[in-house]
Design an enzyme around this catalytic site. Structure first.
Site, PDB file in Angstrom:
ATOM      1  N   GLY A 117     -11.389 -37.466 -19.783  1.00 57.59           N
ATOM      2  CA  GLY A 117     -12.068 -37.789 -19.151  1.00 57.59           C
ATOM      3  C   GLY A 117     -12.935 -39.188 -19.205  1.00 57.59           C
ATOM      4  O   GLY A 117     -13.675 -39.091 -18.866  1.00 57.59           O
ATOM      5  N   LEU A 144     -12.506 -41.709 -18.149  1.00 59.26           N
ATOM      6  CA  LEU A 144     -13.171 -43.241 -17.462  1.00 59.26           C
ATOM      7  C   LEU A 144     -13.978 -42.900 -16.219  1.00 59.26           C
ATOM      8  O   LEU A 144     -13.953 -43.009 -14.457  1.00 59.26           O
ATOM      9  CB  LEU A 144     -12.159 -43.230 -16.052  1.00 59.26           C
ATOM     10  N   GLY A 145     -14.819 -40.887 -16.164  1.00 55.94           N
ATOM     11  CA  GLY A 145     -15.784 -40.523 -15.487  1.00 55.94           C
ATOM     12  C   GLY A 145     -17.123 -40.886 -15.416  1.00 55.94           C
ATOM     13  O   GLY A 145     -17.239 -41.857 -16.499  1.00 55.94           O
ATOM     14  N   ASP A 189      -7.313 -40.759 -20.747  1.00 57.42           N
ATOM     15  CA  ASP A 189      -8.122 -40.366 -19.528  1.00 57.42           C
ATOM     16  C   ASP A 189      -5.841 -40.477 -18.958  1.00 57.42           C
ATOM     17  O   ASP A 189      -5.133 -41.184 -19.516  1.00 57.42           O
ATOM     18  CB  ASP A 189      -8.439 -41.148 -18.570  1.00 57.42           C
ATOM     19  N   ILE A 190      -6.573 -39.974 -17.231  1.00 60.72           N
ATOM     20  CA  ILE A 190      -4.760 -39.315 -16.509  1.00 60.72           C
ATOM     21  C   ILE A 190      -4.433 -40.809 -16.364  1.00 60.72           C
ATOM     22  O   ILE A 190      -3.057 -41.127 -15.618  1.00 60.72           O
ATOM     23  CB  ILE A 190      -5.115 -38.528 -15.710  1.00 60.72           C
ATOM     24  N   ARG A 191      -4.698 -41.937 -16.193  1.00 60.10           N
ATOM     25  CA  ARG A 191      -4.533 -42.906 -15.473  1.00 60.10           C
ATOM     26  C   ARG A 191      -4.861 -44.363 -16.067  1.00 60.10           C
ATOM     27  O   ARG A 191      -6.199 -44.154 -17.125  1.00 60.10           O
ATOM     28  CB  ARG A 191      -4.799 -43.133 -14.198  1.00 60.10           C
ATOM     29  N   ASP A 204      -2.817 -36.833 -20.039  1.00 57.82           N
ATOM     30  CA  ASP A 204      -2.832 -35.291 -19.265  1.00 57.82           C
ATOM     31  C   ASP A 204      -3.310 -33.924 -19.950  1.00 57.82           C
ATOM     32  O   ASP A 204      -2.828 -33.743 -20.184  1.00 57.82           O
ATOM     33  CB  ASP A 204      -2.196 -35.313 -18.177  1.00 57.82           C
ATOM     34  N   TYR A 208     -16.474 -24.486  -9.515  1.00 54.92           N
ATOM     35  CA  TYR A 208     -16.927 -25.197 -11.018  1.00 54.92           C
ATOM     36  C   TYR A 208     -17.745 -24.538 -11.735  1.00 54.92           C
ATOM     37  O   TYR A 208     -17.716 -24.413 -13.344  1.00 54.92           O
ATOM     38  CB  TYR A 208     -17.124 -26.275 -10.360  1.00 54.92           C
ATOM     39  N   LYS A 221     -17.409 -23.376 -15.586  1.00 55.10           N
ATOM     40  CA  LYS A 221     -18.409 -23.405 -16.702  1.00 55.10           C
ATOM     41  C   LYS A 221     -18.614 -22.467 -17.348  1.00 55.10           C
ATOM     42  O   LYS A 221     -18.745 -22.098 -18.849  1.00 55.10           O
ATOM     43  CB  LYS A 221     -19.374 -24.236 -16.334  1.00 55.10           C
TER      44      LYS A 221
HETATM   45  C1  VAH Z   1     -21.715 -32.075 -10.426  1.00 59.26           C
HETATM   46  N1  VAH Z   1     -22.623 -33.763 -11.426  1.00 59.26           N
HETATM   47  O1  VAH Z   1     -22.258 -32.198  -9.979  1.00 59.26           O
HETATM   48  C2  VAH Z   1     -22.159 -32.679 -11.727  1.00 59.26           C
HETATM   49  C3  VAH Z   1     -23.077 -31.826 -12.657  1.00 59.26           C
HETATM   50  C4  VAH Z   1     -25.198 -30.121 -12.409  1.00 59.26           C
HETATM   51  C5  VAH Z   1     -23.663 -31.260 -11.190  1.00 59.26           C
HETATM   52  O2  VAH Z   1     -21.984 -30.535 -12.742  1.00 59.26           O
HETATM   53  O3  VAH Z   1     -20.428 -31.185 -10.430  1.00 59.26           O
END
Ligand code: VAH
Length: 313
Positions: A6, A8-9, A32-34, A50, A139, A143
């Protein structure tokens, strides 16, 4: 040798450059993937990876004799809510591939967690290192599951996994990538570009935030810490400032008096932000490996506006 996924993030694009300055260009394999823009290719090795393809991860680790992986490839919170199944597949599928490669080849692994690993039932102020974690977003579920998976690989296989729970990160390097805290990144470039910003969360939304240089130092310091001192591996609370969009706007106005902010609430991202803590208790990270954030809102705003201005010129 360190492999960064990751790259390029938002974190990856700055972390790769920092690690290359610290350890030498050839020691950090960006992936990264690209394909990247040319500045990355010039500054050191880059591979298309990937993370959903486990054999490719192992292939690149072997090719460069990697001994550590910093795994940043993921779908962030707001994007993940628009495609939760893909988020689960990438965030968990990618992680298990990285952990399996690390187990097989005995690598050290850094996997970031986030304030999103906490939910509405968690204490919002000075959120404890160990407390209830029932996030209400895909998300956040990824985590928490990621933290548990990394601890599982540590306890079951002795794999050296480490992580921090990042606050919302503010930076000027890469454009924001689908996070809920993107407003805190966009506001600075909009302030320079057009002296105004329309914020998608309410003015009193108070979240734990951190300037990217402090986040990058946390990764390096945790990865270099003596394993014997680590009392909680995945993942350490770290914190820097608790700010609202209004706090940020008022600080920007000290530099750009004509700056104006208005609000057009995005209910999805507002509800995500409302489920997250306002400030974390980072005493374990301070005690175990000397974490200490250097930037507060005043220092960050001064530096951000300078750097965004320079980037535009
Ligand atoms: C998001 N920047 O917004 C990330 C982060 C705490 C926020 O996990 O998903």
């Amino acid at each position: 040798k360190i492999l960064v996924t990751g790259s390029l993030g938002q974190i990856g694009s700055e972390l790769v450059l920092k690690l290359r300055r610290e350890y030498g260009k050839g020691s950090v394999i960006a992936s990264d993937i690209r394909r990247p823009s040319n500045h990355f290719v010039e500054s050191g090795p880059f591979e298309i990876v990937d993370v959903m393809d486990g054999t490719r991860v192992v292939e690149v680790v072997k090719k460069y004799e990697v001994d550590s992986i910093i795994h940043l490839a993921a779908l962030l919170s707001a994007l993940a809510e628009t495609k939760p199944l893909q988020a689960w597949n990438l965030n968990m599928g990618g992680l298990i591939n990285v952990l399996e490669a690390a187990r097989e080849l005995e690598l050290k692994v850094f996997v970031p967690s986030s304030i999103s690993a906490f939910g509405p039932g968690t204490p919002k102020w000075r959120t404890p290192q160990i407390t209830i974690q029932r996030p209400s977003t895909m998300y956040g579920i990824n985590k928490v599951a990621g933290e548990l998976l990394c601890d599982y690989y540590f306890h079951k296989y002795g794999l050296d996994t480490r992580g921090v729970r990042f606050p919302g990160l503010i930076s000027y390097g890469a454009p924001p990538g689908g996070g809920t805290t993107d407003y805190a990144v966009e506001i600075y470039s909009e302030a320079i570009r057009k002296k105004s910003y329309t914020c998608f969360v309410s003015q009193e939304t108070c979240l734990d935030m951190m300037y990217m240089p402090d986040a990058l130092n946390a990764v390096v310091h945790l990865m270099e810490a003596d394993p014997g001192t680590l009392t909680c591996r995945n993942s350490y609370n770290i914190t820097a400032m608790s700010v609202t969009p209004e706090d940020i706007a008022n600080e920007i106005k000290r530099h750009i008096p004509s700056f104006v902010i208005d609000y057009k609430i995005d209910p999805v991202r507002q509800s995500i932000a409302d489920s997250w803590p306002s400030s974390l208790d980072d005493s374990a990270a301070r005690q175990d490996w000397g974490f200490n954030a250097e930037f507060d809102l005043v220092e960050m705003t001064k530096d951000m506006l300078e750097k965004v201005k320079k980037k535009r010129s």
